[in-house]
Scaffold this motif. Structure first.
Motif, PDB file in Angstrom:
ATOM      1  N   VAL A  22       0.859  -1.188   0.000  1.00 34.41           N
ATOM      2  CA  VAL A  22       0.000   0.000   0.000  1.00 34.41           C
ATOM      3  C   VAL A  22       0.893   1.235   0.000  1.00 34.41           C
ATOM      4  N   TYR A  23       0.625   2.129  -0.937  1.00 32.98           N
ATOM      5  CA  TYR A  23       1.417   3.334  -1.100  1.00 32.98           C
ATOM      6  C   TYR A  23       0.484   4.525  -1.248  1.00 32.98           C
ATOM      7  N   VAL A  24       1.024   5.712  -0.958  1.00 31.62           N
ATOM      8  CA  VAL A  24       0.285   6.959  -1.170  1.00 31.62           C
ATOM      9  C   VAL A  24       1.057   7.799  -2.173  1.00 31.62           C
ATOM     10  N   GLY A  25       0.357   8.333  -3.158  1.00 36.94           N
ATOM     11  CA  GLY A  25       0.944   9.297  -4.080  1.00 36.94           C
ATOM     12  C   GLY A  25       0.333  10.656  -3.826  1.00 36.94           C
ATOM     13  N   VAL A  26       1.159  11.695  -3.826  1.00 39.04           N
ATOM     14  CA  VAL A  26       0.661  13.037  -3.528  1.00 39.04           C
ATOM     15  C   VAL A  26       1.403  14.041  -4.403  1.00 39.04           C
ATOM     16  N   MET A  27       0.657  15.023  -4.915  1.00 31.71           N
ATOM     17  CA  MET A  27       1.274  15.998  -5.811  1.00 31.71           C
ATOM     18  C   MET A  27       0.446  17.270  -5.904  1.00 31.71           C
ATOM     19  N   ALA A  45      -4.550   2.389   8.114  1.00 30.61           N
ATOM     20  CA  ALA A  45      -3.670   2.863   9.174  1.00 30.61           C
ATOM     21  C   ALA A  45      -2.315   3.253   8.583  1.00 30.61           C
ATOM     22  N   ARG A  46      -1.671   4.214   9.191  1.00 30.76           N
ATOM     23  CA  ARG A  46      -0.369   4.651   8.677  1.00 30.76           C
ATOM     24  C   ARG A  46       0.630   3.512   8.688  1.00 30.76           C
ATOM     25  N   SER A  47       0.516   2.609   9.643  1.00 32.15           N
ATOM     26  CA  SER A  47       1.447   1.481   9.735  1.00 32.15           C
ATOM     27  C   SER A  47       1.328   0.522   8.553  1.00 32.15           C
ATOM     28  N   GLU A  48       0.220   0.600   7.828  1.00 36.49           N
ATOM     29  CA  GLU A  48       0.028  -0.272   6.666  1.00 36.49           C
ATOM     30  C   GLU A  48       0.657   0.290   5.403  1.00 36.49           C
ATOM     31  N   VAL A  49       1.078   1.542   5.425  1.00 36.62           N
ATOM     32  CA  VAL A  49       1.604   2.204   4.230  1.00 36.62           C
ATOM     33  C   VAL A  49       3.104   2.003   4.147  1.00 36.62           C
ATOM     34  N   ARG A  50       3.558   1.475   3.032  1.00 36.73           N
ATOM     35  CA  ARG A  50       4.981   1.224   2.865  1.00 36.73           C
ATOM     36  C   ARG A  50       5.753   2.500   2.630  1.00 36.73           C
ATOM     37  N   ALA A  51       5.218   3.399   1.813  1.00 40.06           N
ATOM     38  CA  ALA A  51       5.900   4.666   1.549  1.00 40.06           C
ATOM     39  C   ALA A  51       4.947   5.637   0.880  1.00 40.06           C
ATOM     40  N   ILE A  52       5.307   6.911   0.976  1.00 36.64           N
ATOM     41  CA  ILE A  52       4.619   7.996   0.275  1.00 36.64           C
ATOM     42  C   ILE A  52       5.492   8.412  -0.900  1.00 36.64           C
ATOM     43  N   GLY A  53       4.894   8.534  -2.068  1.00 40.39           N
ATOM     44  CA  GLY A  53       5.590   9.097  -3.219  1.00 40.39           C
ATOM     45  C   GLY A  53       5.122  10.524  -3.415  1.00 40.39           C
ATOM     46  N   SER A  54       5.996  11.488  -3.169  1.00 40.18           N
ATOM     47  CA  SER A  54       5.607  12.897  -3.242  1.00 40.18           C
ATOM     48  C   SER A  54       6.313  13.591  -4.403  1.00 40.18           C
ATOM     49  N   HIS A  55       5.520  14.072  -5.330  1.00 35.88           N
ATOM     50  CA  HIS A  55       6.071  14.881  -6.415  1.00 35.88           C
ATOM     51  C   HIS A  55       6.222  16.326  -5.979  1.00 35.88           C
ATOM     52  N   GLY A  56       5.422  16.765  -5.014  1.00 32.30           N
ATOM     53  CA  GLY A  56       5.475  18.154  -4.593  1.00 32.30           C
ATOM     54  C   GLY A  56       4.958  19.071  -5.683  1.00 32.30           C
ATOM     55  N   GLN A  57       5.594  20.224  -5.820  1.00 31.58           N
ATOM     56  CA  GLN A  57       5.195  21.232  -6.805  1.00 31.58           C
ATOM     57  C   GLN A  57       6.398  21.607  -7.655  1.00 31.58           C
ATOM     58  N   SER A  58       6.257  21.533  -8.964  1.00 29.68           N
ATOM     59  CA  SER A  58       7.338  22.000  -9.841  1.00 29.68           C
ATOM     60  C   SER A  58       7.416  23.520  -9.764  1.00 29.68           C
ATOM     61  N   LEU A  59       8.578  24.005  -9.392  1.00 24.99           N
ATOM     62  CA  LEU A  59       8.786  25.449  -9.336  1.00 24.99           C
ATOM     63  C   LEU A  59       9.421  25.941 -10.640  1.00 24.99           C
ATOM     64  N   TRP A  60      10.340  25.132 -11.168  1.00 20.60           N
ATOM     65  CA  TRP A  60      10.985  25.477 -12.432  1.00 20.60           C
ATOM     66  C   TRP A  60      11.442  24.190 -13.088  1.00 20.60           C
ATOM     67  N   SER A 109      10.792  11.142  -2.760  1.00 19.77           N
ATOM     68  CA  SER A 109      10.456  12.406  -3.424  1.00 19.77           C
ATOM     69  C   SER A 109      11.527  12.753  -4.447  1.00 19.77           C
ATOM     70  N   ASP A 110      11.359  13.920  -5.067  1.00 19.27           N
ATOM     71  CA  ASP A 110      12.358  14.454  -6.003  1.00 19.27           C
ATOM     72  C   ASP A 110      12.639  13.463  -7.134  1.00 19.27           C
ATOM     73  N   PHE A 111      11.598  13.025  -7.812  1.00 25.93           N
ATOM     74  CA  PHE A 111      11.720  11.961  -8.807  1.00 25.93           C
ATOM     75  C   PHE A 111      12.383  12.417 -10.104  1.00 25.93           C
ATOM     76  N   ARG A 112      12.216  13.658 -10.477  1.00 26.23           N
ATOM     77  CA  ARG A 112      12.649  14.078 -11.811  1.00 26.23           C
ATOM     78  C   ARG A 112      14.165  14.239 -11.946  1.00 26.23           C
ATOM     79  N   VAL A 113      14.849  14.571 -10.870  1.00 23.01           N
ATOM     80  CA  VAL A 113      16.238  15.025 -10.987  1.00 23.01           C
ATOM     81  C   VAL A 113      17.174  13.946 -11.519  1.00 23.01           C
ATOM     82  N   ARG A 114      16.963  12.674 -11.144  1.00 19.72           N
ATOM     83  CA  ARG A 114      17.893  11.635 -11.606  1.00 19.72           C
ATOM     84  C   ARG A 114      17.788  11.443 -13.117  1.00 19.72           C
TER      85      ARG A 114
END
Length: 388
Positions: A12-17, A102-117, A143-148
């Protein structure tokens, strides 16, 4: 939670952006199949959406983000980075409550955040402090998926291509057209194969239309149900002139963002409409912006998609604009145009699900980019870990 490892078992994962349209924060709770890319049994989903919510920005939050995209001080960027991290954390906590997970069931959060530039082939900057998210949720954050991908010579976009191929492929060649702030398309071969997957940004999505509406009709955030555009007539000469810009003729892989289709671009569109057709109504200008998005998508298909596509699934905020969708369908006929939700789930959730997937791929040490889509030198594991 423990730090991430190759043997991670949670599914179970959460994606947020936060998207380029700055409407709010999208968050999705997703359960992935054991063998992603192949459904456990015929007819079972590769990804199960457990909950999805959009948390709208307040007027003050929206104003802070808009100001940051047009310029700010080091102090303002520093503070907003942490503030946005808190807003993202609140969205995660809220969507988990919706899902009853429950939060304990979540393996990780994938956060894109907000593109600033985003400067293709050179650099990219997303913010929304991951340490704040991890601290407030008690869950590992990737997080920070694009940079690599950019570091590997790619555009860092579009990144939804992996989800399109692994989760949303069909029995024939299919195009998945997202119409968020920016438009992007992924072409996927049948049955989840990565061979032949291609993707690129088609140009403006809903952001130019939304900005035109907000500029001409104060108090109206967007063209509700496409009514303004439906009541107007596009000024074709202006659309053709705008489509002559180098970006549209540039072959994939390619990406773009608000650094090109910004407030100045919108003002130029409005001024050219007034100059070309002095008696143009507000509805005509909105129809012109809508036709720009539709034609940019259709022209991209004509120029760059030789694959035997039989259908297009549209998603994102622009897919809720029936006038825009009707324009696209007319321009690319006889290819069928359907709503993504008709096949899967609410199309608004698609990008958040994609970032949940990228967190899953990070945990399982699998490549998250599609080099044919981004132009990177090869497959790369995307993201940076902030342990809880």
């Amino acid at each position: 939670m423990s730090s991430l490892g190759i043997g991670a078992e949670g599914r179970v994962y959460v994606g947020v952006m936060s998207g380029t349209s700055l409407d709010g924060i999208s968050a999705a709770v997703v359960r992935f199949a054991d063998k992603l890319g192949i459904a456990p049994q015929e007819g079972e989903p590769r990804a199960q959406l457990l909950a999805f919510r959009v948390t709208p920005y307040t007027e003050e939050q929206h104003g802070q983000l808009r100001k940051a995209l047009s310029g700010g001080t080091a102090q303002e960027y520093c503070r907003l980075n942490f503030d946005l991290g808190g807003w993202l954390a609140e969205a995660v906590i809220g969507v988990l409550a919706d899902a009853g997970v429950a939060r304990s069931e979540v393996r990780a959060i994938g956060s894109h955040g907000q593109s600033l530039w985003h400067e293709p082939l050179h650099s990219t900057w997303q913010f929304g402090e991951s340490a704040v998210i991890a601290e407030r949720t008690g869950i590992d954050v990737v997080s920070d998926f694009r940079v690599r991908d950019v570091a590997a010579g790619g555009h860092g976009a579009p990144l939804v291509s992996m989800a399109d191929a692994l989760i949303f492929s069909g029995h024939g060649w299919r195009a998945l057209q997202n119409i968020g702030g920016i438009g992007n398309v992924t072409v996927v071969p049948p049955n989840g194969s990565l061979d032949g997957v291609r993707a690129f940004d088609t140009g403006p999505g809903a952001s130019v239309i939304d900005r035109v509406v907000r500029s001409l009709v104060p108090g109206l955030p967007y063209d509700v149900d496409g009514r303004l555009a439906a009541a107007g007539a596009p000024i074709d000469a202006v659309v053709s002139e705008l489509l002559s810009a180098p970006y549209f003729a540039s072959p994939p892989p390619k990406s773009t963002g608000p650094e090109l289709f910004d407030a100045h671009y919108v003002q130029t569109l409005i001024e050219r409409c007034r100059a070309t057709t002095p008696n143009a109504k507000t509805e005509d200008v909105v129809a012109t912006a809508t036709a720009l998005t539709a034609r940019s998508i259709a022209d991209a298909y004509r120029r760059f998609l030789p694959e035997p596509i039989t259908e297009v699934l549209v998603s994102g905020g622009g897919a809720r604009n029936p006038t825009l969708v009707k324009m696209i369908a007319s321009l690319i006929a006889p290819i069928a145009v359907r709503q993504f939700a008709d096949e899967f789930f609410d199309g608004e959730a698609k990008e958040a699900v994609a970032f949940a997937l990228l967190a899953y791929l990070y945990v399982t040490r699998r490549f998250g980019n599609v080099p044919r889509a981004t132009g990177a030198k090869g497959g790369r594991i995307l993201g940076k870990l902030t342990p809880a």
